[in-house]
Design a protein around this motif. Structure first.
Motif, PDB file in Angstrom:
ATOM      1  N   GLN A 142      50.456  33.992  49.554  1.00 17.59           N
ATOM      2  CA  GLN A 142      51.233  35.208  49.250  1.00 17.59           C
ATOM      3  C   GLN A 142      51.605  35.937  50.540  1.00 17.59           C
ATOM      4  O   GLN A 142      52.743  36.386  50.711  1.00 17.59           O
ATOM      5  CB  GLN A 142      50.404  36.158  48.356  1.00 17.59           C
ATOM      6  N   GLU A 195      32.936  40.324  44.033  1.00 17.86           N
ATOM      7  CA  GLU A 195      33.376  39.584  42.851  1.00 17.86           C
ATOM      8  C   GLU A 195      32.524  38.346  42.571  1.00 17.86           C
ATOM      9  O   GLU A 195      32.156  38.082  41.429  1.00 17.86           O
ATOM     10  CB  GLU A 195      34.844  39.172  43.074  1.00 17.86           C
ATOM     11  N   SER A 218      40.448  34.550  43.922  1.00 11.19           N
ATOM     12  CA  SER A 218      41.686  34.052  44.522  1.00 11.19           C
ATOM     13  C   SER A 218      41.485  33.864  46.026  1.00 11.19           C
ATOM     14  O   SER A 218      41.021  34.765  46.713  1.00 11.19           O
ATOM     15  CB  SER A 218      42.784  35.072  44.238  1.00 11.19           C
TER      16      SER A 218
HETATM   17  O1  M6R Z   1      47.092  36.759  38.762  1.00 10.92           O
HETATM   18  P1  M6R Z   1      47.150  38.020  39.549  1.00 10.92           P
HETATM   19  O2  M6R Z   1      47.414  37.781  40.996  1.00 10.92           O
HETATM   20  O3  M6R Z   1      48.077  39.039  38.975  1.00 10.92           O
HETATM   21  O4  M6R Z   1      45.691  38.625  39.441  1.00 10.92           O
HETATM   22  C1  M6R Z   1      45.399  39.885  39.972  1.00 10.92           C
HETATM   23  C2  M6R Z   1      43.906  40.131  39.989  1.00 10.92           C
HETATM   24  O5  M6R Z   1      43.376  40.106  38.700  1.00 10.92           O
HETATM   25  C3  M6R Z   1      43.193  39.088  40.828  1.00 10.92           C
HETATM   26  O6  M6R Z   1      43.724  38.979  42.127  1.00 10.92           O
HETATM   27  C4  M6R Z   1      41.698  39.383  40.945  1.00 10.92           C
HETATM   28  O7  M6R Z   1      41.502  40.544  41.714  1.00 10.92           O
HETATM   29  C5  M6R Z   1      41.028  38.162  41.542  1.00 10.92           C
HETATM   30  N1  M6R Z   1      39.989  37.686  40.665  1.00 10.92           N
HETATM   31  C6  M6R Z   1      40.512  38.398  42.910  1.00 10.92           C
HETATM   32  O8  M6R Z   1      39.853  37.294  43.452  1.00 10.92           O
END
Ligand code: M6R
Ligand code: UD1
Length: 371
Positions: free
Chosen positions: A169, A249, A162
């Motif tokens: 956010q 990651e 992300s």
């Molecule tokens: O869709 P979400 O924001 O709930 O996801 C949360 C985490 O699984 C997500 O942010 C994960 O840590 C990412 N792959 C980070 O880059």
């Protein structure tokens, strides 16, 4: 569609000036002659009174979404005066931690479908809290089932890591802080400075994206390393955690984000001339403390990379061996949005140089719908 980019992660990093603009569209009002600068979050306007009266605001999320909430926590505390606590969704559920009717629980989730976050949401709902969603996905479970919320409108995010959702956010939660802060006279100047800062933010992000080549060079220097530490504090403790999360990651390199205030309570033992350490030392009220952290790491021959505000290279660099990343300075509470960008670029380039899959790292899924 990746357009001219090779990978979605790369595209999503570079489109942040645009995604941030979309996130703010129609929500910031820089009024005419008699109107003050304000924020309008359509999804929350009928609930602001309840949120202001709540005894506590509890942020709940996983991974990057948790980190975004952590970045926004200080400004929410400052402008709302309401205590703000942080919960990793799975941990709240594991502990069955106390959640009360007088709480506002804010669920932050890019996908709006993360199983851990949904379970924490059901738990908070059963306990009578006002449940607010902050999500990128219209029609997702979080968007549909929370009492109210805000869509971050960052556009679809395809890369498993992300990036643009994180910065959007943070911006939404800064706007949330402004909205809850309301029209208190005591903080009016501060709120207006933040609103001006938000208007200007896409340009500052455009500027920091020019560090792309510099981050590629840094990635070449670091690609054979086993490990990378990132030290931050205050507004940028979250930047340290999020930068390290990106590196582990996608680049599959061990990396830890650490609170600089905890350095002497253990991590300092790791420091030697080999382990690379990024210290975030942009200008804010923690700056002099970070300067002294840099001095202490340097005294132990730490291999330092310092991120500082433009023009500060000489005042942060302890010697020639230290590399410096200079970033544009913005309003302190928005600085995490700028500071994460070079670290996103670093993680991206490390991954490409190592030949790993950038958009779909091994063992990971974009949306974690199982516990
Ligand atoms: O869709 P979400 O924001 O709930 O996801 C949360 C985490 O699984 C997500 O942010 C994960 O840590 C990412 N792959 C980070 O880059
Ligand atoms: C809304 C419209 C937007 C339109 C604008 C015009 C939608 C999705 N949004 O945006 O297209 O341009 O009005 O005024 O139609 N919500 C939750 N939980 C969440 C997220 C949102 O309950 O996690 C609710 C909100 O409380 C709100 C609705 O969903 O009732 C839409 O939220 P949002 O898109 O953020 O509202 P606006 O920005 O007003």
């Amino acid at each position: 569609n990746k357009g001219n980019y090779e990978h979605y992660m790369q595209k999503e990093i570079h489109e942040q000036p645009e995604s941030l603009t979309t996130t703010m569209r129609g929500r910031l009002i820089r009024g005419g002659s008699c109107k003050a600068k304000t924020v309008l979050l359509g999804g929350l306007k009928d609930h602001l009174k309840t949120i202001r009266r709540s005894r506590r605001i509890v942020f709940v999320g996983c991974g990057t979404s948790y980190n975004a909430a952590l970045a926004a926590r200080p400004i929410l505390e400052e402008l709302s005066g309401v205590p703000v606590t942080m919960e990793i969704a799975s941990d709240l559920v594991d502990r069955q931690g106390p959640i009360y009717r007088e709480d506002t629980a804010v669920f932050v989730s890019q996908s709006g479908e993360t199983a851990d976050t949904l379970l924490a949401f059901e738990y908070a709902l059963e306990n009578g809290a006002l449940c607010v969603g902050i999500t990128n996905t219209v029609g997702s479970a979080i968007a549909r089932h929370t009492h109210c919320g805000v869509h971050i409108n960052a556009g679809a995010e395809i890369g498993v890591a992300s990036t643009k959702a994180y910065t959007s956010q943070i911006v939404v939660m800064a706007m949330l802080a402004l909205a809850i802060g309301g029209d208190a006279i005591s903080s009016q100047a501060r709120r207006e400075a933040i609103i001006d800062g938000l208007f200007d933010l896409p340009n500052r992000v455009r500027e920091v994206l020019k560090l792309d080549h510099e981050m590629k060079d840094l990635a070449k220097l670091l690609m054979a390393e086993q490990s990378l530490l990132v030290f931050g504090r205050g507004y940028n403790y979250a930047t340290a955690l999020e930068g390290a999360l990106k590196v582990k990651e996608v680049a599959l390199m061990h990396s830890e984000g650490m609170l600089a205030g905890e350095m002497k309570h253990g991590p300092l033992a790791l420091v030697d001339e080999n382990l690379p350490i990024i210290v975030i030392a942009t200008r804010d009220t923690c700056f002099s403390k970070q300067q002294s952290v840099i001095q202490q790491l340097h005294a132990r021959k730490g291999r330092l990379i310092v991120m500082c505000s433009k023009g500060d290279a000489a005042s942060v660099s302890p010697g020639e061996s230290c590399r410096v990343i200079e970033v544009p300075q913005v309003e302190d509470c928005l600085q995490p949005v700028v500071n994460i960008v070079p670290l996103q670029l670093l993680a991206y380039h490390l991954t490409v140089l190592k030949g790993y899959n950038v958009d779909q790292p091994r063992n990971l899924a974009k949306s974690v719908t199982t516990q």
